[in-house]
Design a protein around this motif. Structure first.
Motif, PDB file in Angstrom:
ATOM      1  N   UNK A 221       0.888  -1.181   0.073  1.00  0.00           N
ATOM      2  CA  UNK A 221      -0.060  -0.029   0.029  1.00  0.00           C
ATOM      3  C   UNK A 221       0.899   1.163   0.046  1.00  0.00           C
ATOM      4  N   UNK A 222       1.746   1.221   0.842  1.00  0.00           N
ATOM      5  CA  UNK A 222       3.048   2.345   0.863  1.00  0.00           C
ATOM      6  C   UNK A 222       3.715   2.720  -0.245  1.00  0.00           C
ATOM      7  N   UNK A 223       4.175   1.545  -0.926  1.00  0.00           N
ATOM      8  CA  UNK A 223       5.097   1.742  -2.091  1.00  0.00           C
ATOM      9  C   UNK A 223       4.582   1.568  -3.413  1.00  0.00           C
ATOM     10  N   UNK A 224       3.081   1.281  -3.615  1.00  0.00           N
ATOM     11  CA  UNK A 224       2.720   1.197  -4.808  1.00  0.00           C
ATOM     12  C   UNK A 224       1.307   2.018  -4.880  1.00  0.00           C
ATOM     13  N   UNK A 225       0.345   1.598  -3.991  1.00  0.00           N
ATOM     14  CA  UNK A 225      -1.136   2.138  -4.018  1.00  0.00           C
ATOM     15  C   UNK A 225      -1.054   3.633  -3.548  1.00  0.00           C
ATOM     16  N   UNK A 226      -0.561   4.122  -2.634  1.00  0.00           N
ATOM     17  CA  UNK A 226      -0.575   5.542  -2.152  1.00  0.00           C
ATOM     18  C   UNK A 226       0.240   6.226  -3.279  1.00  0.00           C
ATOM     19  N   UNK A 227       1.286   6.234  -3.853  1.00  0.00           N
ATOM     20  CA  UNK A 227       1.985   6.916  -4.669  1.00  0.00           C
ATOM     21  C   UNK A 227       1.039   7.021  -6.076  1.00  0.00           C
TER      22      UNK A 227
ATOM     23  N   UNK B 111       1.198  19.188  -2.959  1.00  0.00           N
ATOM     24  CA  UNK B 111       1.701  19.073  -1.762  1.00  0.00           C
ATOM     25  C   UNK B 111       1.454  17.555  -1.221  1.00  0.00           C
ATOM     26  N   UNK B 112       0.578  17.108  -1.756  1.00  0.00           N
ATOM     27  CA  UNK B 112       0.148  15.605  -1.143  1.00  0.00           C
ATOM     28  C   UNK B 112       1.304  14.595  -1.754  1.00  0.00           C
ATOM     29  N   UNK B 113       1.256  14.729  -3.195  1.00  0.00           N
ATOM     30  CA  UNK B 113       2.548  13.961  -3.933  1.00  0.00           C
ATOM     31  C   UNK B 113       3.762  14.242  -3.205  1.00  0.00           C
ATOM     32  N   UNK B 114       4.163  15.566  -2.933  1.00  0.00           N
ATOM     33  CA  UNK B 114       5.425  15.621  -2.457  1.00  0.00           C
ATOM     34  C   UNK B 114       5.729  14.897  -0.985  1.00  0.00           C
ATOM     35  N   UNK B 115       4.605  14.978  -0.138  1.00  0.00           N
ATOM     36  CA  UNK B 115       4.586  14.450   1.045  1.00  0.00           C
ATOM     37  C   UNK B 115       4.627  12.928   0.937  1.00  0.00           C
ATOM     38  N   UNK B 116       4.041  12.522  -0.030  1.00  0.00           N
ATOM     39  CA  UNK B 116       3.919  10.826  -0.337  1.00  0.00           C
ATOM     40  C   UNK B 116       5.407  10.483  -0.673  1.00  0.00           C
ATOM     41  N   UNK B 117       5.898  11.348  -1.806  1.00  0.00           N
ATOM     42  CA  UNK B 117       7.439  10.982  -2.210  1.00  0.00           C
ATOM     43  C   UNK B 117       8.279  11.037  -1.101  1.00  0.00           C
TER      44      UNK B 117
END
Length: 156
Positions: free
Chosen positions: A64-70, A94-100
């Motif tokens: 979920x953290x390495x594939x789904x959320x990004x 902002x969301x994408x930056x925090x996810x990265x």
């Protein structure tokens, strides 16, 4: 498009909650393994043969953290370009930056364990940013409906 944007933003926030539950389940299972006399060592970690309660939590957390959320965060950014609402692209970025940052921290935690503290705190920032992105759409949708109703009333 607004509904899709809002749904994607809530999906990111919800997936982070799934992440927290999965890792809590995994560590609880690991504690259960140790309390029953099991040993956690390098062979166990590399062999993926713990066969204990909670082992699936590590797998869920990783996928979920390495594939789904990004992927959902990238989709949120793409959809934000079509929403045409003030601030939607900024919040999606902002969301994408925090996810990265979160993914980078997650993969770096094995080398620098203290990054786990930042990884946990940043997860809260991801939830907060995704929630703000979703709530801003709801608020702007309400304002648009009010303006439209007012303009119809004036025209009548």
């Amino acid at each position: 498009m607004r509904t899709l944007y809002t749904g994607l933003a809530w999906t990111v926030a919800g997936a982070v909650v799934v992440q927290a539950a999965a890792i809590a389940f995994a560590f609880s299972g690991m504690l259960n393994l140790v309390s029953e006399g099991g040993v956690v060592d390098k062979a166990l970690l590399e062999g993926f043969q713990a066969a204990g309660v909670g082992e699936a939590g590590f797998l869920v957390h990783g996928l979920v953290g390495g594939v789904v959320i990004p992927l959902v965060a990238v989709a949120l950014l793409i959809v934000s370009f079509f929403v045409r609402e003030r601030g939607s692209t900024m919040w999606a970025a902002i969301v994408l930056g925090l996810v990265a940052l979160q993914v980078t921290l997650g993969f770096s935690v094995t080398d620098l364990p203290y990054l786990g503290l930042v990884h946990g705190a940043n997860a809260l920032a991801v939830v907060a940013a995704a929630s703000v992105a979703a709530l801003r759409m709801r608020r702007s949708r309400g304002e648009s409906a009010t303006e439209e109703a007012t303009s119809r009333a004036v025209a009548a």
